[in-house]
Design an enzyme around this catalytic site. Structure first.
Site, short mmCIF file in Angstrom:
data_model
loop_
_atom_site.label_atom_id
_atom_site.label_comp_id
_atom_site.label_asym_id
_atom_site.label_seq_id
_atom_site.Cartn_x
_atom_site.Cartn_y
_atom_site.Cartn_z
CG ASP A 1 -1.99 1.04 1.17
OD1 ASP A 1 -2.31 1.50 0.06
OD2 ASP A 1 -2.51 1.42 2.23
CG HIS B 1 -0.01 2.37 -9.36
ND1 HIS B 1 -0.26 1.81 -8.13
CD2 HIS B 1 -1.10 3.10 -9.66
CE1 HIS B 1 -1.45 2.20 -7.70
NE2 HIS B 1 -1.99 2.99 -8.61
NE ARG C 1 -7.42 1.91 -5.98
CZ ARG C 1 -6.24 1.98 -5.39
NH1 ARG C 1 -5.17 2.29 -6.09
NH2 ARG C 1 -6.12 1.74 -4.11
CG LEU D 1 9.41 -17.13 -4.61
CD1 LEU D 1 8.97 -17.19 -3.15
CD2 LEU D 1 10.15 -15.80 -4.87
CG LEU E 1 -6.54 -7.32 8.41
CD1 LEU E 1 -7.20 -8.41 9.22
CD2 LEU E 1 -5.05 -7.63 8.22
CD GLU F 1 2.78 -13.74 15.36
OE1 GLU F 1 2.53 -12.61 15.83
OE2 GLU F 1 2.57 -14.80 15.98
C1 FPP Z 1 -1.77 0.09 -3.46
O1 FPP Z 1 -1.38 1.43 -3.41
C2 FPP Z 1 -1.26 -0.61 -4.62
C3 FPP Z 1 -2.04 -1.21 -5.59
C4 FPP Z 1 -3.51 -1.18 -5.57
C5 FPP Z 1 -1.43 -1.91 -6.71
C6 FPP Z 1 -0.18 -2.69 -6.45
C7 FPP Z 1 0.67 -2.56 -7.64
C8 FPP Z 1 2.03 -2.52 -7.64
C9 FPP Z 1 2.86 -2.72 -6.44
C10 FPP Z 1 2.76 -2.23 -8.89
C11 FPP Z 1 2.31 -3.02 -10.02
C12 FPP Z 1 2.60 -4.45 -9.88
C13 FPP Z 1 2.27 -5.32 -10.83
C14 FPP Z 1 2.60 -6.77 -10.73
C15 FPP Z 1 1.56 -4.81 -12.02
P1 FPP Z 1 -2.52 2.53 -3.45
O2 FPP Z 1 -2.70 2.91 -4.86
O3 FPP Z 1 -3.72 2.02 -2.73
O4 FPP Z 1 -1.84 3.68 -2.65
P2 FPP Z 1 -2.55 4.79 -1.75
O5 FPP Z 1 -2.99 4.10 -0.49
O6 FPP Z 1 -1.44 5.74 -1.51
O7 FPP Z 1 -3.66 5.36 -2.55
#
Ligand code: FPP
Length: 225
Positions: A12, A29, A63, A123, A180, A192
């Site tokens: 996040d 992202h 979104r 992995l 969560l 944990e």
């Molecule tokens: C949460 O941050 C992140 C996501 C919803 C997407 C996760 C994506 C990546 C880590 C990069 C792309 C990975 C792949 C495999 C394509 P948020 O956008 O909710 O952040 P915020 O809480 O600051 O709004």
């Protein structure tokens, strides 16, 4: 010391990092993808067998369209570019979540990537895509009812998207948020949980190692004393 078989991560903070550092959520992202690659490498170094990543939730469809399509383009490019490297590093890719909502083209790319890597044993990366725990549990109950089996803890565990995967030993959520968000609710009954202040793009190997080492020293009793 506690052994670590399975780490789950809620990545996040990309959006906030992007706005703060680059002016757009989407660039956050993109930066998050770099962190993802480095955490995968460190997970290999640490000889951890399962890494589950919350990549797109059933709620993320709310979104803006532009952000959703950016995320999926990022995912497609990542898979196309990295598939050989996954094979070379003996990494198995497994998707958890409901794939039916994706375009036929993306479904094919996902299942091809899973097939190409399904013999790999070093992995296993479980990418949670269009994943939500409540959807998973409902889907599981429907499967059990269709098979005319009994609703038991064992039958539920064995029909989840995560069947054959041990429960996470630890769950990490970055981004300074303590919730969560509908992630692996059945599977984390005794996991944990580590909440990390840093936003995902700022989360470095050394932060990851610090959490893993903290976990290794915990006393886990699973409800006993
Ligand atoms: C949460 O941050 C992140 C996501 C919803 C997407 C996760 C994506 C990546 C880590 C990069 C792309 C990975 C792949 C495999 C394509 P948020 O956008 O909710 O952040 P915020 O809480 O600051 O709004």
């Amino acid at each position: 010391m506690n052994p670590i078989k399975h780490v789950a991560i809620i990545m996040d903070g990309n959006g906030r990092w992007g706005i703060k550092n680059k002016g757009t959520r989407n660039l956050g992202h993109r930066a998050g993808l770099n962190t993802l690659e480095s955490i995968i490498k460190e997970t290999l170094n640490q000889k951890i067998k399962y890494l589950t990543l919350y990549t797109f939730s059933t709620e993320n469809w709310k979104r803006p369209k532009k952000e959703i399509s950016f995320l999926f383009t990022l995912l497609e490019n990542f898979l196309q570019k990295k598939i050989n490297s996954l094979v070379k590093n003996k990494i198995r890719l497994n998707i958890i979540g409901n794939k039916k909502k994706f375009s036929a083209q993306l479904q094919k790319l996902l299942s091809d990537s899973e097939k190409k890597t399904n013999k790999n044993k070093k992995l296993q990366i479980n990418l949670a895509l269009n994943y939500g725990s409540k959807e998973e549990i409902l889907n599981t109950l429907r499967i059990i009812i269709k098979k005319k089996h009994k609703i038991t803890e064992k039958n539920i565990t064995e029909n989840l998207y995560t069947k054959n995967i041990p429960n996470p030993d630890l769950l990490i959520r970055t981004g300074n948020t303590h919730r969560l968000s509908n992630f692996l609710l059945w599977q984390i009954a005794y996991t944990e949980i580590f909440f990390e202040k840093k936003l995902w793009p700022d989360f470095k190997d050394k932060d990851y190692r610090k959490i893993l080492n903290k976990f290794r020293l915990l006393k886990r009793n699973f409800g006993a004393i």
